[in-house]
Motif scaffolding. Structure first.
Motif, mmCIF file in Angstrom:
data_model
loop_
_atom_site.group_PDB
_atom_site.id
_atom_site.type_symbol
_atom_site.label_atom_id
_atom_site.label_comp_id
_atom_site.label_asym_id
_atom_site.label_seq_id
_atom_site.Cartn_x
_atom_site.Cartn_y
_atom_site.Cartn_z
ATOM 1 N N ALA A 282 3.692 2.462 -4.537
ATOM 2 C CA ALA A 282 5.108 2.962 -4.408
ATOM 3 C C ALA A 282 5.120 4.497 -4.470
ATOM 4 C CB ALA A 282 5.791 2.400 -5.597
ATOM 5 N N LEU A 283 4.201 5.044 -5.142
ATOM 6 C CA LEU A 283 4.287 6.469 -5.159
ATOM 7 C C LEU A 283 3.681 7.120 -3.784
ATOM 8 C CD1 LEU A 283 2.792 7.280 -8.736
ATOM 9 C CD2 LEU A 283 5.110 7.627 -7.939
ATOM 10 N N SER A 284 2.618 6.472 -3.180
ATOM 11 C CA SER A 284 2.275 6.844 -1.809
ATOM 12 C C SER A 284 3.357 6.753 -0.949
ATOM 13 C CB SER A 284 1.183 6.211 -1.361
ATOM 14 O OG SER A 284 0.187 6.287 -2.480
ATOM 15 N N LEU A 285 4.272 5.725 -0.977
ATOM 16 C CA LEU A 285 5.095 5.382 -0.363
ATOM 17 C C LEU A 285 6.474 6.529 -0.237
ATOM 18 C CD1 LEU A 285 6.148 3.457 2.010
ATOM 19 C CD2 LEU A 285 7.376 2.071 0.291
ATOM 20 N N LEU A 286 6.538 6.671 -1.463
ATOM 21 C CA LEU A 286 7.595 7.943 -1.937
ATOM 22 C C LEU A 286 6.843 9.315 -1.144
ATOM 23 C CD1 LEU A 286 10.199 8.983 -3.270
ATOM 24 C CD2 LEU A 286 8.616 9.446 -5.287
ATOM 25 N N MET A 287 5.719 9.694 -1.384
ATOM 26 C CA MET A 287 5.246 10.881 -0.631
ATOM 27 C C MET A 287 5.427 10.884 0.826
ATOM 28 S SD MET A 287 2.020 10.792 -3.186
ATOM 29 C CE MET A 287 1.303 12.358 -2.452
ATOM 30 N N ALA A 288 5.217 9.512 1.438
ATOM 31 C CA ALA A 288 5.351 9.596 2.708
ATOM 32 C C ALA A 288 6.833 9.824 3.103
ATOM 33 C CB ALA A 288 5.113 8.167 3.473
ATOM 34 N N SER A 381 -0.189 3.740 1.420
ATOM 35 C CA SER A 381 0.348 3.133 0.380
ATOM 36 C C SER A 381 0.294 1.679 1.082
ATOM 37 C CB SER A 381 1.950 3.255 0.847
ATOM 38 O OG SER A 381 2.305 2.851 2.243
ATOM 39 N N THR A 382 0.131 1.151 2.377
ATOM 40 C CA THR A 382 -0.339 -0.131 2.661
ATOM 41 C C THR A 382 -1.694 -0.632 2.021
ATOM 42 O OG1 THR A 382 0.797 0.405 4.776
ATOM 43 C CG2 THR A 382 -0.577 -1.599 4.600
ATOM 44 N N VAL A 383 -2.737 0.074 2.006
ATOM 45 C CA VAL A 383 -3.825 0.231 1.541
ATOM 46 C C VAL A 383 -3.811 -0.295 -0.090
ATOM 47 C CG1 VAL A 383 -6.365 0.797 0.868
ATOM 48 C CG2 VAL A 383 -5.359 1.400 3.415
ATOM 49 N N PHE A 384 -3.027 0.382 -0.526
ATOM 50 C CA PHE A 384 -2.806 0.324 -1.959
ATOM 51 C C PHE A 384 -2.189 -1.298 -2.251
ATOM 52 C CE2 PHE A 384 -3.318 4.872 -3.034
ATOM 53 C CZ PHE A 384 -4.668 4.676 -3.829
ATOM 54 N N LEU A 385 -1.143 -1.420 -1.496
ATOM 55 C CA LEU A 385 -0.408 -2.668 -1.706
ATOM 56 C C LEU A 385 -1.124 -4.043 -1.512
ATOM 57 C CD1 LEU A 385 2.193 -4.121 -1.862
ATOM 58 C CD2 LEU A 385 2.482 -3.841 0.612
ATOM 59 N N PHE A 386 -2.405 -3.773 -0.409
ATOM 60 C CA PHE A 386 -3.255 -4.771 -0.170
ATOM 61 C C PHE A 386 -3.926 -5.194 -1.344
ATOM 62 C CE2 PHE A 386 -7.317 -6.542 1.357
ATOM 63 C CZ PHE A 386 -6.754 -7.566 1.798
ATOM 64 N N ALA A 387 -4.466 -4.003 -2.050
ATOM 65 C CA ALA A 387 -5.337 -3.784 -2.937
ATOM 66 C C ALA A 387 -4.917 -4.407 -4.222
ATOM 67 C CB ALA A 387 -6.024 -2.364 -3.259
ATOM 68 N N GLY A 388 -3.536 -4.000 -4.546
ATOM 69 C CA GLY A 388 -2.840 -4.546 -5.833
ATOM 70 C C GLY A 388 -2.422 -6.031 -5.781
ATOM 71 N N LEU A 389 -2.259 -6.558 -4.673
ATOM 72 C CA LEU A 389 -1.804 -7.978 -4.377
ATOM 73 C C LEU A 389 -3.171 -8.718 -4.667
ATOM 74 C CD1 LEU A 389 0.605 -7.914 -1.552
ATOM 75 C CD2 LEU A 389 1.067 -8.127 -3.946
ATOM 76 N N CYS A 390 -4.255 -8.324 -3.999
ATOM 77 C CA CYS A 390 -5.546 -8.968 -4.284
ATOM 78 C C CYS A 390 -5.836 -9.123 -5.838
ATOM 79 C CB CYS A 390 -6.657 -8.410 -3.413
ATOM 80 S SG CYS A 390 -6.563 -8.553 -1.979
ATOM 81 N N LYS A 391 -5.795 -7.832 -6.626
ATOM 82 C CA LYS A 391 -5.972 -7.840 -7.770
ATOM 83 C C LYS A 391 -5.205 -8.702 -8.803
ATOM 84 C CE LYS A 391 -6.987 -4.298 -11.500
ATOM 85 N NZ LYS A 391 -6.635 -2.942 -11.881
ATOM 86 N N LEU A 392 -4.064 -8.782 -8.507
ATOM 87 C CA LEU A 392 -3.091 -9.677 -9.187
ATOM 88 C C LEU A 392 -3.554 -11.177 -8.836
ATOM 89 C CD1 LEU A 392 0.588 -7.961 -8.703
ATOM 90 C CD2 LEU A 392 -1.100 -8.231 -10.785
#
Length: 413
Positions: A282-288, A381-392
């Motif tokens: 979310a923060l990376s997307l905000l920065m973009a 932000s896409t990379v972090f989204l994928f990593a977060g969903l995998c972790k959950l």
């Protein structure tokens, strides 16, 4: 008391080494009558030298930091700052400014000694607060420098060269505190650890890898593809030769917001074990989004506002990340993680600079550069989204396995 003394010395050094009234106006100074350089020279031939020098010097400086036990490298950084601003005052021409960027790269590469020093002399229980104090004081120093420069420029109507003199004076003051720091007696590679210091290393090997992988895309060097070139963008939107500029106020406000956020980290519990990657997304997307607003709407006020939000978001993020890394590692492992993390991020920035900014590459204009930077953070932000969903998903799977086994355990009991 020794820990308090070391912390105060480091804070004093961090304050004055970051108090730079000329910093928000560097591009205007280089392109003004004092240096008389063109925008293409400043953006495509001078600024990239800092990136390349930083990359080339980071690894040898990191090794020197460990071998020399931190303090001499802090002194080297202080010397490099003084040399940088002496050259900014007295030297002229493209080659001289490129050499100046080399010394500034040396100073930046030596930053590894700043935080790794304090983690070497304090107990892990104090990491969070010490991180917050040391980082906050550097941010407040930067804010004070920016505000001082803006007030001198607006109210006293001083010339830009006088701001460089003020920055040099601050660098000279910062040269003093490192000499009074006690010399640590422990290091990672070249000096033996005390007995019993190795207890936590094996337990944190997995954490080390995880933290390096997770924090690299948003390290300081990635963000500085934006911070370094914001001034040329502002110069294109509102030329300093034709209008009053307020870069100092913008830098002050953005830094103060980040400093307050960093200080709060020292007193508020932060848990990123479950939602960390999604928060980073979310923060990376905000920065973009901030970067795209800066370059698309081409309004100086929206540009200023987006920059403030961008930088404050980053300051909060990097402080939490620093604490998370330090709290998960042996105190003598921090310098290694910091160095590896910085090196990988800096390598990415160097490649981006070579392709996008450098005259040897595409040499894109500043507006096109910012479109590329915005896309970069969107990808992150896409990379972090994928990593977060995998972790959950993995966490839920583990919980389901525990629940499915619990009735069997109860029956057998």
């Amino acid at each position: 008391m020794p820990v308090l003394y070391s912390t105060l010395c480091l804070c004093a050094y961090g304050l004055f080494s970051n108090l730079r009234p000329s910093e928000p106006f560097l591009t205007a100074y280089l392109m003004g009558p004092d240096k008389n350089l063109t925008e293409a020279q400043v953006v495509s031939e001078i600024y990239p030298i800092w990136t390349y020098s930083y990359l080339a010097l980071l690894f040898p400086v990191f090794l020197a930091t460990d071998y020399l036990c931190y303090k001499p490298v802090l002194v080297l950084q202080a010397v490099s700052f003084v040399v940088t601003y002496v050259m900014l005052l007295k030297a002229h021409g493209l080659r001289a400014m490129q050499l100046l960027e080399f010394f500034f790269g040396l100073a930046t590469a030596s930053e590894v000694a700043y935080f790794s020093y304090i983690y070497n002399v304090v107990e892990p229980a104090h990491y969070r607060r010490v991180t917050a104090y040391c980082r906050s004081v550097t941010l407040f120093g930067s804010a004070a420098g920016s505000l001082t420069g803006q007030l001198l420029l607006t109210l006293a109507e001083v010339k830009l060269v006088h701001l460089v003199w003020a920055t040099l004076a601050s660098a000279v003051v910062a040269f003093v505190p490192p000499w009074f720091l006690p010399m640590p007696k422990r290091s990672l590679f070249f000096h033996k650890k005390p007995e019993g210091a190795i207890e936590r290393q094996c337990d944190y090997t997995g954490a080390l890898i995880e933290k390096v992988d997770n924090k690299v895309p948003l390290d300081n060097e990635d963000v500085s593809i934006v911070l370094n070139y914001a001034q040329p963008l502002w110069e294109n939107i509102r030329p300093s030769s034709d209008y009053d500029i307020y870069n100092g106020y913008v830098e002050t406000l953005s830094t103060l917001m980040g400093a307050v956020a960093a200080l709060l980290v020292g007193h508020l519990p932060v848990r990123w074990t479950v939602w960390g990657e999604l928060v980073l997304c979310a923060l990376s997307l905000l920065m973009a989004a901030c970067v795209f607003v800066m370059v698309t709407l081409k309004s100086i006020w929206l540009c200023y506002g987006s920059y403030i939000l961008f930088r404050a978001t980053y300051m909060l993020l990097i402080t939490v990340a620093t604490y998370q890394v330090a709290s998960s590692l042996d105190m003598q492992r921090y310098a290694m993680v910091f160095g590896v993390n910085t090196f990988v991020a800096l390598l990415l920035q160097s490649l981006l600079t070579l392709v996008v900014v450098d005259s040897a590459g595409l040499g894109l204009d500043v507006f096109t550069q910012f479109y590329v930077y915005g896309g970069y953070f969107a990808v992150i932000s896409t990379v972090f989204l994928f990593a977060g969903l995998c972790k959950l998903s993995m966490r839920r799977h583990a919980e389901q396995e525990v629940l499915s086994r619990s009735p069997v355990d109860t029956d057998s009991t």
